[in-house]
Every structure is written in C-alpha cells, then in structure tokens.
Design a protein around this motif. Structure first.
Motif, PDB file in Angstrom:
ATOM      1  N   LEU A 112       0.821  -1.217   0.000  1.00  0.00           N
ATOM      2  CA  LEU A 112       0.000   0.000   0.000  1.00  0.00           C
ATOM      3  C   LEU A 112       0.853   1.264   0.000  1.00  0.00           C
ATOM      4  O   LEU A 112       0.363   2.349  -0.249  1.00  0.00           O
ATOM      5  CB  LEU A 112      -0.909   0.028   1.230  1.00  0.00           C
TER       6      LEU A 112
ATOM      7  N   ILE B 201      -5.228   4.582  -3.829  1.00  0.00           N
ATOM      8  CA  ILE B 201      -3.876   4.085  -3.575  1.00  0.00           C
ATOM      9  C   ILE B 201      -2.949   4.465  -4.731  1.00  0.00           C
ATOM     10  O   ILE B 201      -1.843   4.968  -4.521  1.00  0.00           O
ATOM     11  CB  ILE B 201      -3.896   2.550  -3.360  1.00  0.00           C
ATOM     12  N   ASN B 205       0.082   7.446  -4.352  1.00  0.00           N
ATOM     13  CA  ASN B 205       1.463   6.955  -4.380  1.00  0.00           C
ATOM     14  C   ASN B 205       2.223   7.285  -5.654  1.00  0.00           C
ATOM     15  O   ASN B 205       3.404   7.000  -5.758  1.00  0.00           O
ATOM     16  CB  ASN B 205       1.472   5.431  -4.186  1.00  0.00           C
ATOM     17  N   ILE B 251      -3.203   6.178   3.732  1.00  0.00           N
ATOM     18  CA  ILE B 251      -3.480   4.887   3.109  1.00  0.00           C
ATOM     19  C   ILE B 251      -3.609   3.796   4.175  1.00  0.00           C
ATOM     20  O   ILE B 251      -4.483   2.929   4.096  1.00  0.00           O
ATOM     21  CB  ILE B 251      -2.356   4.521   2.115  1.00  0.00           C
TER      22      ILE B 251
END
Lengths: 293, 273
Positions: A112, B201, B205, B251
């Motif tokens: 993640l 996500i 990221n 997250i």
C-alpha cells in the motif's frame, strides 16, 4: 422499443467520448509519438531534426542500454523465482490456519505504500552506520557488512529485497484466493488415498491453480521490466550504472541529459521489448486444455 | 499433521509477518526519536520521550502544503476516473452496438503498456499547451492511466445487471441518462467503492508524472515533496521518519477501515494478466 432505445448512437458516442478521448490522447498517441521522436535529433526545447534510424542503430549498439536491459531481465528472473516462495507461503496459509485472513492482510501492508516511501525507508534500513540491518548484523557478530547500496556487485540484490517485500502480500493474496477455490472434496479424497501433505500440495493443488500461476508469471516478468520509481529514488541507477534499468536509463537520457530524441528511441525499445516479452511469455505459458473440477 | 508440524508452519508465517511489518514499525519508532537516541540506542527500543515535535516541525516546514495538493489531486482524479469509466463500461456492456467488443479491447490494451514509454511525448504535449507545471496535467494524466484498470474492475458487475431493470425503466419512460444516473450508478455502489479505493492508492502513491510535469514547489504532491525534504533534512532522521509516516498514514488508515475492499480490488485488478 427497448432495443431501439438501447442502441441510441448519440448516447453511445456521448458516454464513450470522455474515456475514449483521454485514453487515445494521453496513452495511445504518445506511445506512437515515442517511436516517431526516436527518429529525431532533439534537445526537448529547440527544433527537431529528422535523422532517420540513427538513434535506433545507436541504441542497438549501446552497451549501457543492454546493460540496463540485462538488469531489468535479472530482476524479472528474481521476481519469477520468488513466486515459488510466495506460493509456498500461500499454501501454508490456505491449509486451515487460524488467523489466515488477518495474516494475509498484514502481509499486504507494504504493497500500500508508495515506492518513494519504500525506497526512503530501505535507504535507512541499509544505512551503513545506523541502519536496522547493520545493527542487527552487528549483534550477530558481523563486523564488516558490505556497503549494501554502494557496492556495484551487490546493489541489484539489495534493491531486490524491498521489491520482494513490497509485492509479497500481493502474490500471496492471489494464490490464497485461488487455493481457497479448490473444492475440499478433491483434497480430502487425495488424503484418504494416502497422499502426504507435500504430495497434495505439488500434485493436486499446484496443477489445479496452474492457470493463476501462469498469470502471475506474466505479471512478475512484465512488471519487472517496467521498474522505475524504487530504483530511481534508492540509487538513481548507480553506483556507476550498476543498478540502471531500461526505464531509468530512458529517464536519465531525456530529463537529465536533454537528449530527448535518443531517450525516445530507448523508450520505444522499452515498449517493444515489453510487448514482445508479454507475447512470448503468454505463448509459452498458454495451456491447451483447461483443468476441470 | 502433528502439533510439531503446525508449530513449524505458524513459525514460518510468523517470520514472514515480522519481515513484512517490522521495517514499518521501526519507521514509526524512529520518527518519534531524536538523532542521539536513534544512533546510540537499540533500533527496537520505544522512544524515551515521545517527540511529536518532529511531526510539527516537518508539517510547518511545508509538508502540509504537499499533503493538501495530494488530497485534492487524488480526489478530483478519482471522481473523474470513476465517472468516465462507469459511463464507458455502461455503454460497452449494456448498449447494443457492433463495435463494443473492439472498443473494449482497445481500452484493455492500455493495461499492458509501460507508462515510461509515453513520458517524453506527454511532457512535450503539455509543454506545447502550457500545462507543464500545472496540477491539471497531473489530474488528467491520472484519470487517463487509471481508466483501463477501473473499467476492468467494473466490467464484471455491469455484465450481471439484469436486463429487466433496464426494460422496466425504459418502458416507464425513463431517459437513458436517468437510467444510468438514477438506477445503474446507485446499484453499482459496492463495486464503485472498490475502484475508488484502488484509485486512491494509485494516485496517492504516484511519483513519476508529478516528478516530470511539476517543477514549482507549490504544486508538488507528497511523493515528490518527501524527496525534497529528505534532501533538506539529510541527517535529521526523526524529521525524515515523521515525513514518511505522514505520507503513508492516510493509506494505512484507509486500509484499517476498508481492508476487505482493498483485498477485493487488488485481487480483481491482478487477474488482468
């Protein structure tokens, strides 16, 4: 009447347009342009000059490109081999273990995090004087641990560990789901026939989930050929190109050296190699018969 | 299998668990320490005194701005991606037209391509239309690149919608827009929430697009921002630790609440092949 409404052309065009436009303009056209820019001598700012296949001829003869391609393929090989470890863990996890659901979620956590955060964290883990790894090694009496990220001979292995760490939960999750789909009756029947747990795993379960295993092999190989973020942040391809991969080499050529034409030709090679390998691996792993159960 | 066998299996799983989690625990620990304690003490010791000031320092030092940028860029891109993907999937799976299979195939090719191969032309394109160093270049790029995977996750559900629902709505005189927005979108909420979280996500990221298209500090997102910070705080491990924790916390919190959705999304996004 319903059929007529459901084939309304204007509605189809209207609803398809945003997605189609974005994907065409931002994905497909740039991919084609990469091949075209590869035919140019171009610094990214000034005029492009058409030089034919010169860049492509240079790429094919460029030892640094093939070195970076070799590193990409080495990572692909490591990733593929590590699938066996993930599969073994998933097999254990799927064999009536209490807390399996929680464990597979815990395993997933690194997946993640952003590659940048992972890279920064592992730079700290590998830190020569204060990193977690060397501190632990010191307790075990290792006095001169290697320079994990500065030694050209081991940097690629050092980079592979965080990759292993990042993707473990992902593959275990996929294998676990596939294993859970195998009907209990098949496994029970094998056990009654006297099969050992290892035989059940290798001769009953593995063939039954072979389709999923093949998909993960494609994912692991193709994914490895595209690696960039983690390596770019951890080592920038260094020391002295020892951890350069195809994508980081392309990035360096274009955005550090302002050689956009040559960078484009490397980018196009990356595209061709990835597509070619995808096709080959798929052909190679394609099964003629589907297993029925 | 005997008790010894099971003990061995649990031991294996436990070791893997520690390997997966420990680096993150270590990160949390040193984000709350100062250099003296990090360098002299055991890496696994709890902080003598919890130093929240590491967090305060980096937040005020600019991480707050990067955080805000990450939040709005991630949010807007998720909204656009899920809306456009739902519209396209609705048309592809429910409407009757000849080219639907071909168009779907085109979108699915988008799953295979290496994004770095399109980076130079994208950069040039944005340069020519003055979208370089503009956060909207990032928003539309995220939207485009996440569309194929989002559509892929939505497909399965859209194929299972019963014909009767559409027929009833149309016979009742509902327009196609009404059918889509008032009936199909609401019943797709569960699978839509899976795509939202997967998009979250990915966007949160993402690194290379922001690193390439954005040059002003004021538009940077967290992934690129922390790169700068680490350079700036070089030897201040507590500050670096706090920066990294701030960047991964949203997250991890989402995972705490929606782990089943995330597991769903990741498994269905994997089988793309």
């Amino acid at each position: 009447m319903v059929n007529k409404v459901m084939s309304n052309k204007w509605f189809i065009i209207l609803y398809l347009f945003p997605a189609f436009f974005l994907v065409a303009v931002l994905i497909f056209i740039p991919l084609l342009l990469t091949g075209y820019y590869g035919l140019m001598d171009w610094d990214g700012i000034g005029e492009m000059e058409f030089i034919g296949l010169e860049n492509y001829i240079n790429v094919v003869q460029d030892p640094r490109f093939w070195e970076s391609a070799a590193h990409s393929f080495l990572l692909a090989l490591f990733s593929t081999l590590s699938l066996a470890i993930y599969l073994a863990i998933a097999m254990i996890l799927a064999s009536k273990i209490k807390g399996a659901d929680l464990l597979r979620k815990i395993y997933l956590i690194p997946m993640l995090l952003s590659s940048v955060a992972i890279a920064q964290l592992w730079i700290k883990v590998y830190n020569p004087s204060n990193g977690m790894l060397n501190t632990v090694l010191h307790w075990f009496g290792v006095e001169n641990p290697p320079l994990w990220l500065a030694d050209p001979n081991i940097v690629l292995y050092s980079i592979f560990i965080p990759i292993l760490w990042q993707y473990a939960g992902f593959y275990i999750l996929i294998y676990f789901a596939a294993l859970k789909n195998i009907p209990d009756t098949i496994v029970e029947a094998a056990k009654i026939d006297g099969a050992s747990p290892l035989q059940v795993a290798l001769q009953i379960k593995l063939p039954l989930i072979m389709g999923v295993v093949k998909v993960t092999i494609v994912l692991a190989i193709v994914g490895s050929l595209k690696y960039f973020d983690l390596i770019y942040v951890m080592t920038g391809g260094g020391p002295n190109g020892a951890s350069e991969v195809m994508a980081s080499y392309m990035y360096k050529l274009a955005f550090s050296n302002n050689d956009f034409g040559y960078g484009s030709s490397v980018g196009f090679m990356l595209l061709l190699i990835t597509l070619l390998v995808t096709i080959i691996v798929r052909k190679f792993t394609a099964s003629k018969e589907e297993i029925q159960y | 299998m005997g008790r010894l066998g099971y003990f061995f299996l649990y031991l294996c799983l436990g070791v893997v668990g520690v390997f997966q989690v420990f680096p993150i625990v270590w990160l949390f620990l040193f984000s709350l320490k100062d250099n003296r304690e990090i360098f002299a003490g055991s890496p696994f010791a709890l902080p003598e005194e919890i130093r929240w000031e590491n967090y305060l320092r980096v937040w005020e030092g600019g991480i707050g701005l990067y955080f805000f940028n990450s939040v709005w860029i991630t949010g807007v891109a998720i909204f656009l991606t899920v809306l456009f993907a739902s519209m396209a999937v609705f048309v592809i799976t429910r409407m009757k037209w000849k080219l639907s299979g071909l168009v779907l195939g085109l979108f699915m090719i988008g799953l295979m391509i290496p994004i770095h191969s399109s980076l130079i032309p994208l950069f040039n394109m944005f340069l020519n239309i003055n979208l370089i160093d503009n956060p909207w270049s990032i928003v539309i790029t995220y939207t485009a690149y996440n569309l194929p995977i989002t559509m892929m996750i939505l497909l399965g559900f859209y194929y299972t919608i019963p014909r009767e629902i559409e027929e009833a709505a149309i016979i009742d005189g509902a327009s196609l827009h009404r059918l889509f927005f008032k009936i199909v979108l609401p019943i797709s909420a569960p699978v839509m929430s899976t795509t939202v979280i997967i998009n979250m996500i990915y966007n949160w990221n993402e690194f290379v697009f922001v690193n390439t298209f954005i040059s002003s500090d004021q538009y940077r997102t967290l992934t690129v921002g922390i790169q700068n910070f680490v350079g700036q705080y070089m030897t201040d491990w507590g500050a670096i630790g706090a920066t990294l924790v701030i960047s991964v916390l949203p997250i991890l919190i989402a995972f705490l609440f929606f782990s089943n959705k995330i597991v769903d999304g990741i498994s269905s996004s994997a089988v793309k092949g």
